[in-house]
Motif scaffolding. Sequence first.
Motif, short mmCIF file in Angstrom:
data_model
loop_
_atom_site.label_atom_id
_atom_site.label_comp_id
_atom_site.label_asym_id
_atom_site.label_seq_id
_atom_site.Cartn_x
_atom_site.Cartn_y
_atom_site.Cartn_z
N SER A 1 -0.15 71.28 62.81
CA SER A 1 -0.75 72.38 63.60
C SER A 1 -1.36 73.44 62.68
O SER A 1 -2.34 74.08 63.04
CB SER A 1 0.27 72.99 64.55
OG SER A 1 1.23 73.73 63.85
N MET A 2 -0.82 73.61 61.47
CA MET A 2 -1.38 74.58 60.52
C MET A 2 -2.72 74.12 59.95
O MET A 2 -3.47 74.91 59.39
CB MET A 2 -0.39 74.84 59.38
CG MET A 2 0.83 75.60 59.84
SD MET A 2 1.88 76.14 58.47
CE MET A 2 2.44 74.60 57.79
N LEU A 3 -3.03 72.83 60.11
CA LEU A 3 -4.33 72.31 59.65
C LEU A 3 -5.43 72.59 60.66
O LEU A 3 -6.60 72.34 60.39
CB LEU A 3 -4.23 70.80 59.40
CG LEU A 3 -3.19 70.33 58.40
CD1 LEU A 3 -3.21 68.80 58.30
CD2 LEU A 3 -3.39 70.97 57.04
N ASN A 4 -5.03 73.10 61.84
CA ASN A 4 -5.98 73.41 62.90
C ASN A 4 -6.88 72.21 63.24
O ASN A 4 -8.10 72.29 63.11
CB ASN A 4 -6.82 74.63 62.50
CG ASN A 4 -7.54 75.23 63.67
OD1 ASN A 4 -7.13 75.05 64.81
ND2 ASN A 4 -8.62 75.93 63.39
N PRO A 5 -6.27 71.10 63.67
CA PRO A 5 -7.06 69.90 63.94
C PRO A 5 -8.08 70.10 65.05
O PRO A 5 -7.81 70.81 66.03
CB PRO A 5 -6.03 68.85 64.32
CG PRO A 5 -4.77 69.57 64.57
CD PRO A 5 -4.86 70.92 63.96
N LYS A 6 -9.26 69.49 64.86
CA LYS A 6 -10.30 69.55 65.88
C LYS A 6 -9.87 68.80 67.13
O LYS A 6 -10.16 69.20 68.24
CB LYS A 6 -11.60 68.95 65.34
CG LYS A 6 -12.19 69.79 64.22
CD LYS A 6 -13.57 69.28 63.87
CE LYS A 6 -14.24 70.13 62.84
NZ LYS A 6 -14.44 71.52 63.21
N LYS A 7 -9.18 67.68 66.93
CA LYS A 7 -8.75 66.84 68.04
C LYS A 7 -7.47 66.11 67.65
O LYS A 7 -7.28 65.77 66.48
CB LYS A 7 -9.86 65.82 68.34
CG LYS A 7 -9.86 65.28 69.71
CD LYS A 7 -10.33 66.31 70.71
CE LYS A 7 -10.44 65.68 72.06
NZ LYS A 7 -10.46 66.58 73.14
N GLU A 8 -6.60 65.86 68.62
CA GLU A 8 -5.40 65.06 68.40
C GLU A 8 -5.33 64.00 69.48
O GLU A 8 -5.63 64.26 70.64
CB GLU A 8 -4.14 65.93 68.43
CG GLU A 8 -4.06 66.90 67.28
CD GLU A 8 -2.72 67.63 67.20
OE1 GLU A 8 -1.69 66.94 67.08
OE2 GLU A 8 -2.73 68.87 67.26
N TYR A 9 -4.94 62.79 69.07
CA TYR A 9 -4.84 61.64 69.98
C TYR A 9 -3.50 60.96 69.79
O TYR A 9 -2.93 61.01 68.71
CB TYR A 9 -5.91 60.58 69.65
CG TYR A 9 -7.31 61.08 69.56
CD1 TYR A 9 -8.11 61.15 70.69
CD2 TYR A 9 -7.86 61.47 68.34
CE1 TYR A 9 -9.43 61.58 70.61
CE2 TYR A 9 -9.16 61.92 68.25
CZ TYR A 9 -9.94 61.97 69.38
OH TYR A 9 -11.23 62.42 69.29
N GLN A 10 -3.05 60.30 70.82
CA GLN A 10 -1.96 59.34 70.69
C GLN A 10 -2.62 57.99 70.42
O GLN A 10 -3.72 57.72 70.95
CB GLN A 10 -1.11 59.27 71.96
CG GLN A 10 -0.28 60.52 72.20
CD GLN A 10 0.73 60.76 71.09
OE1 GLN A 10 1.37 59.84 70.58
NE2 GLN A 10 0.87 62.02 70.71
#
Length: 128
Positions: A104-113
């Motif tokens: 979360s500290m990397l500030n992802p553009k998108k997260e998927y399973q």
Amino acid sequence: MKLYCYLQLKPIEQVKFVSPIGEQIKAIDPSIIQFEADNQSDLYHLKRGVEFIEESSMVLLHIDALPNEKIGPLSKLLETIRRHKKPVSVIWEGEHDILSKTISMLNPKKEYQLNGIDWEEVKSFYVH
């Protein structure tokens, strides 16, 4: 350079030596560099991963984790992404609370399973 980084946090006997989505990544763009490591990887191998991250314009992280595994030397790769402020998207396979907070500290553009990947979105992440 675009990077796909497959990181596994699991006991050595459960480590897969080939990414389950490596072929799909190649189909998006054959020039994408693929790097694989696990929480048992040696420092020389991880140093190469750090170099790939530093040279990359974007990183797609694929995290395959079991809940109680230690992050170990993989933290150096994640810190490199954070320090260099690389655009990152994440594919999750499994759950890991500490790693989730770190990501979360990397500030992802998108997260998927893994079982819910929108391949068109992944492709647009790499193509733009």
